[in-house]
Design a protein around this motif. Structure first.
Motif, mmCIF file in Angstrom:
data_model
loop_
_atom_site.group_PDB
_atom_site.id
_atom_site.type_symbol
_atom_site.label_atom_id
_atom_site.label_comp_id
_atom_site.label_asym_id
_atom_site.label_seq_id
_atom_site.Cartn_x
_atom_site.Cartn_y
_atom_site.Cartn_z
ATOM 1 N N GLY A 1 -37.270 59.166 -7.642
ATOM 2 C CA GLY A 1 -36.252 58.192 -8.033
ATOM 3 C C GLY A 1 -36.413 56.873 -7.308
ATOM 4 O O GLY A 1 -37.182 56.758 -6.341
ATOM 5 N N VAL A 2 -35.683 55.870 -7.784
ATOM 6 C CA VAL A 2 -35.714 54.525 -7.194
ATOM 7 C C VAL A 2 -34.302 53.958 -7.192
ATOM 8 O O VAL A 2 -33.553 54.131 -8.172
ATOM 9 C CB VAL A 2 -36.643 53.583 -7.998
ATOM 10 C CG1 VAL A 2 -36.691 52.205 -7.341
ATOM 11 C CG2 VAL A 2 -38.032 54.168 -8.127
ATOM 12 N N SER A 3 -33.923 53.297 -6.120
ATOM 13 C CA SER A 3 -32.634 52.614 -6.042
ATOM 14 C C SER A 3 -32.890 51.141 -5.715
ATOM 15 O O SER A 3 -33.579 50.837 -4.734
ATOM 16 C CB SER A 3 -31.750 53.239 -4.966
ATOM 17 O OG SER A 3 -30.515 52.548 -4.872
ATOM 18 N N ILE A 4 -32.357 50.248 -6.544
ATOM 19 C CA ILE A 4 -32.568 48.805 -6.363
ATOM 20 C C ILE A 4 -31.245 48.131 -6.044
ATOM 21 O O ILE A 4 -30.248 48.320 -6.762
ATOM 22 C CB ILE A 4 -33.180 48.185 -7.631
ATOM 23 C CG1 ILE A 4 -34.505 48.864 -7.971
ATOM 24 C CG2 ILE A 4 -33.394 46.677 -7.445
ATOM 25 C CD1 ILE A 4 -35.119 48.393 -9.270
ATOM 26 N N THR A 5 -31.224 47.366 -4.972
ATOM 27 C CA THR A 5 -30.041 46.590 -4.605
ATOM 28 C C THR A 5 -30.272 45.142 -5.004
ATOM 29 O O THR A 5 -31.342 44.586 -4.756
ATOM 30 C CB THR A 5 -29.780 46.660 -3.083
ATOM 31 O OG1 THR A 5 -29.628 48.033 -2.712
ATOM 32 C CG2 THR A 5 -28.505 45.902 -2.719
ATOM 33 N N TYR A 6 -29.249 44.531 -5.630
ATOM 34 C CA TYR A 6 -29.381 43.144 -6.060
ATOM 35 C C TYR A 6 -28.037 42.447 -5.965
ATOM 36 O O TYR A 6 -26.990 43.086 -5.824
ATOM 37 C CB TYR A 6 -29.919 43.068 -7.493
ATOM 38 C CG TYR A 6 -29.006 43.654 -8.544
ATOM 39 C CD1 TYR A 6 -28.061 42.863 -9.213
ATOM 40 C CD2 TYR A 6 -29.077 44.997 -8.897
ATOM 41 C CE1 TYR A 6 -27.234 43.406 -10.182
ATOM 42 C CE2 TYR A 6 -28.247 45.546 -9.853
ATOM 43 C CZ TYR A 6 -27.329 44.741 -10.495
ATOM 44 O OH TYR A 6 -26.503 45.278 -11.450
ATOM 45 N N THR A 7 -28.062 41.129 -5.995
ATOM 46 C CA THR A 7 -26.830 40.339 -5.950
ATOM 47 C C THR A 7 -26.715 39.491 -7.213
ATOM 48 O O THR A 7 -27.723 39.120 -7.825
ATOM 49 C CB THR A 7 -26.777 39.420 -4.721
ATOM 50 O OG1 THR A 7 -27.908 38.534 -4.756
ATOM 51 C CG2 THR A 7 -26.793 40.233 -3.438
ATOM 52 N N LEU A 8 -25.455 39.190 -7.579
ATOM 53 C CA LEU A 8 -25.168 38.303 -8.697
ATOM 54 C C LEU A 8 -24.140 37.284 -8.236
ATOM 55 O O LEU A 8 -23.203 37.602 -7.507
ATOM 56 C CB LEU A 8 -24.596 39.087 -9.893
ATOM 57 C CG LEU A 8 -25.581 39.764 -10.836
ATOM 58 C CD1 LEU A 8 -24.815 40.538 -11.892
ATOM 59 C CD2 LEU A 8 -26.497 38.744 -11.497
ATOM 60 N N SER A 9 -24.323 36.030 -8.678
ATOM 61 C CA SER A 9 -23.392 34.982 -8.284
ATOM 62 C C SER A 9 -22.221 34.848 -9.240
ATOM 63 O O SER A 9 -21.259 34.159 -8.952
ATOM 64 C CB SER A 9 -24.127 33.632 -8.188
ATOM 65 O OG SER A 9 -24.700 33.311 -9.452
ATOM 66 N N GLU A 10 -22.300 35.521 -10.404
ATOM 67 C CA GLU A 10 -21.214 35.442 -11.368
ATOM 68 C C GLU A 10 -21.072 36.747 -12.125
ATOM 69 O O GLU A 10 -22.011 37.553 -12.178
ATOM 70 C CB GLU A 10 -21.452 34.310 -12.364
ATOM 71 C CG GLU A 10 -22.691 34.497 -13.216
ATOM 72 C CD GLU A 10 -22.930 33.312 -14.137
ATOM 73 O OE1 GLU A 10 -22.800 33.466 -15.350
ATOM 74 O OE2 GLU A 10 -23.253 32.222 -13.609
ATOM 75 N N ALA A 11 -19.911 36.986 -12.689
ATOM 76 C CA ALA A 11 -19.660 38.200 -13.451
ATOM 77 C C ALA A 11 -20.443 38.181 -14.755
ATOM 78 O O ALA A 11 -20.575 37.150 -15.391
ATOM 79 C CB ALA A 11 -18.176 38.346 -13.736
ATOM 80 N N GLN A 12 -20.946 39.356 -15.135
ATOM 81 C CA GLN A 12 -21.686 39.490 -16.396
ATOM 82 C C GLN A 12 -21.226 40.731 -17.134
ATOM 83 O O GLN A 12 -20.687 41.641 -16.540
ATOM 84 C CB GLN A 12 -23.193 39.564 -16.130
ATOM 85 C CG GLN A 12 -23.753 38.275 -15.590
ATOM 86 C CD GLN A 12 -25.284 38.247 -15.668
ATOM 87 O OE1 GLN A 12 -25.931 39.171 -16.151
ATOM 88 N NE2 GLN A 12 -25.875 37.179 -15.187
#
Length: 232
Positions: free
Chosen positions: A221-232
């Motif tokens: 398996g793979v787990s990716i952490t990411y950030t977003l500056s606005e709601a989508q």
């Protein structure tokens, strides 16, 4: 009367903005100006007009709402952190002729003898996301062969794969279940921002240099952490 009329005007403007109606949605029959008395009947008629417009736009019953609502774009004061996980059972061989197996541990491997081909899975990240870390879960109980894993950008126009970071490898001489994490500046900041216009983020797993797939190697398996500056 002057003070009364000004207060009424302010209430009407605030109420109109609160419900999110556009100028084209409602036209008030009366307009009040300074030093002009405001008749109660005219004020009430303006409010009735607003009430009718709101009722046409939004129907509310209990804790639910239906209708046409206009809301502003939601931008976070600081980027929000999110995660997406890819199960090992989602990986498939690059070559459709390669056989593969899904183990009891939920991982996938290529079954072709002495194969050095790779398995691949799509990450399905939202457009504009910034990848901050990738964690790989690997099963490797083979002391003679190891796996190499990396995140890559698959460009649709060229068909090429560009690596997000230097590949990391498993080690069969350590405990069979291994967790390998790539974070921060190790991820190429030039490609870490997801652009789904003509590309996608994929995870590629293949035998390390001079190694081959065996029954003791799986991508779990793979787990990716990411950030977003606005709601989508």
């Amino acid at each position: 009367m002057k003070q009364f009329s000004v207060h009424i005007m302010a209430m009407i403007v605030v109420f109109s903005l609160t419900v999110g109606l556009n100028a084209a949605d409602v036209t008030l029959p009366y307009y009040f100006v300074p030093d002009t008395p405001a008749r109660a009947s005219e004020v009430n008629e303006n409010f009735e007009e607003l009430e009718n417009a709101v009722n046409e736009k939004v129907d509310r019953s209990g804790d639910t709402m239906t209708g046409d609502l206009t809301v502003p774009k939601v931008v976070y004061s600081t980027p929000r952190e999110h995660r997406v996980a890819i199960s090992g059972v989602q990986f498939r061989p690059r070559n459709s002729t390669d056989g593969y197996a899904i183990g009891s541990n939920g991982g996938t491997r290529i079954t072709a003898a002495n194969s050095t081909n790779f398995v691949i899975a799509q990450a399905n990240l939202p457009n504009g996301a910034t990848i901050t870390s990738i964690t790989y879960y690997i099963y490797d109980s083979d002391p003679a062969n190891d796996l190499s894993v990396s995140g890559r950008v698959h460009n649709f126009a060229t068909g090429s794969f560009s690596e997000l970071h230097v590949p990391v490898k498993s080690n069969g001489s350590t405990p069979a279940r291994q967790v390998l994490t790539v974070t921060g500046t190790a991820i190429d900041q030039g490609m870490a921002v997801v652009d789904n216009t003509d590309s996608t983020i994929t995870i590629v797993v293949l035998p390390y240099t001079n190694c081959v797939w065996t029954a003791s190697l799986y991508i779990v398996g793979v787990s990716i952490t990411y950030t977003l500056s606005e709601a989508q």
